[in-house]
Scaffold this motif. Structure first.
Motif, short mmCIF file in Angstrom:
data_model
loop_
_atom_site.label_atom_id
_atom_site.label_comp_id
_atom_site.label_asym_id
_atom_site.label_seq_id
_atom_site.Cartn_x
_atom_site.Cartn_y
_atom_site.Cartn_z
N LEU A 179 -1.16 -31.83 9.40
CA LEU A 179 -0.13 -31.51 10.20
C LEU A 179 0.44 -29.96 10.39
O LEU A 179 0.35 -29.39 11.39
N GLN A 180 0.15 -29.47 9.33
CA GLN A 180 0.44 -27.92 8.93
C GLN A 180 -0.64 -27.29 9.96
O GLN A 180 -0.48 -26.19 10.35
N ARG A 181 -1.91 -27.81 9.61
CA ARG A 181 -3.10 -26.88 10.34
C ARG A 181 -3.20 -27.27 11.89
O ARG A 181 -3.36 -26.27 12.54
N LEU A 182 -2.66 -28.48 12.34
CA LEU A 182 -2.50 -28.83 13.57
C LEU A 182 -1.50 -27.83 14.32
O LEU A 182 -1.42 -27.37 15.50
N ASN A 183 -0.39 -27.55 13.35
CA ASN A 183 0.77 -26.74 13.91
C ASN A 183 0.13 -25.32 14.42
O ASN A 183 0.98 -24.54 15.09
N GLU A 184 -1.00 -24.86 13.94
CA GLU A 184 -1.46 -23.58 14.10
C GLU A 184 -1.88 -23.55 15.78
O GLU A 184 -2.13 -22.51 16.41
N GLN A 185 -1.99 -24.94 16.42
CA GLN A 185 -2.68 -24.85 17.77
C GLN A 185 -1.53 -25.58 18.74
O GLN A 185 -1.72 -25.57 19.80
#
Length: 263
Positions: A179-185
């Protein structure tokens, strides 16, 4: 940039007011953790945002990213998904079904669509299950599959309602990293009872207990929670946060917590 704005939103069930006078803005790249007591209105808030129940007040939504590249605003992973595990469909096909709003039911999925589904499954760590029937995968693997379905159309906001239900601790940790990675997008809004864990993941906390209060931090004090009417006590043991719940007026605890009361 504001994606969704709630303006004096209230929700009534029969003669009971579940949410009252909610004002909340969700912006691009926000990562909000929604907390509060059971029955406080967390899921009701999500359903109002999704337009899944009637409400008073006003909810505004951002326009599409551009007129030439239509993109859905919201991806959603509900608390409990009613999915027929006996239906003859593969993991990859479940993920691809998240494109139906854009592709329609009659148009075939392209090679690029299938490549994208595989990439997401790889990101979720289950690419090796792409061709497996959904009836043969575990609950945690199903959650990952449904998460991939929720994001394959590249929504601008991802909403997750108690996403770690029915999964083990290992997947929970992997999910938070994902989710932290997805939050970049995209913006992420996650409903959770596990205050101790999500405070280390989200950027800001939103307390929901019929009314809504946004804390512009992922750190929240016991006094703030008590003033808001959510009987949660925060206890820190070294580097691992714990939460312990106080009692409501009737002597019964209706909230959930991340650790046992006797810790």
């Amino acid at each position: 940039m504001e994606l969704i704005g709630l303006h004096n939103v209230s929700v009534d069930y029969d003669n009971y007011r579940a949410l009252e006078g909610v004002n909340l803005s969700i912006g691009d790249r926000d990562f909000l953790g929604i907390i509060g007591p059971n029955g406080g209105g967390k899921t009701t808030l999500v359903k109002a945002i999704l337009g899944a129940l009637p409400y008073s007040g006003r909810i505004t939504y951002a326009s599409e990213l551009s007129a030439h590249t239509p993109r859905p605003l919201i991806g959603y992973l509900p608390q409990q998904t009613l999915f027929d595990r006996s239906f003859p469909i593969s993991v990859e096909e479940v993920v691809l079904s998240g494109l139906q709003a854009l592709r329609g039911f009659t148009r075939r999925y392209s090679t690029a669509d299938r490549q994208k589904a595989r990439e997401l499954l790889d990101l979720a760590g289950i690419a090796h299950l792409a061709s497996h029937p959904v009836g043969e995968i575990s609950g945690g693997q199903m959650q990952r599959t449904l998460l991939c379905r929720a994001i394959i159309a590249e929504p601008r906001l991802l909403i997750l309602d108690e996403p770690t239900n029915f999964v083990d601790n290992r997947f929970e940790n992997e999910l938070y990293r994902l989710l932290q990675r997805l939050n970049e997008q995209m913006a992420v809004v996650m409903v959770s009872h596990d205050l101790g864990t999500i405070t280390s993941v989200v950027k800001e906390i939103v307390c929901v207990n019929r009314t809504v209060h946004r804390h512009h931090s992922n750190q929240i004090t016991e006094e703030q929670l008590l003033n808001y009417g959510c009987p949660i006590q925060i206890i820190s043991h070294g580097h691992i946060p714990h939460t312990v719940l106080g009692h409501h007026g009737d002597g019964d605890c209706h909230c959930s917590c991340s650790h046992e009361h006797n810790e």
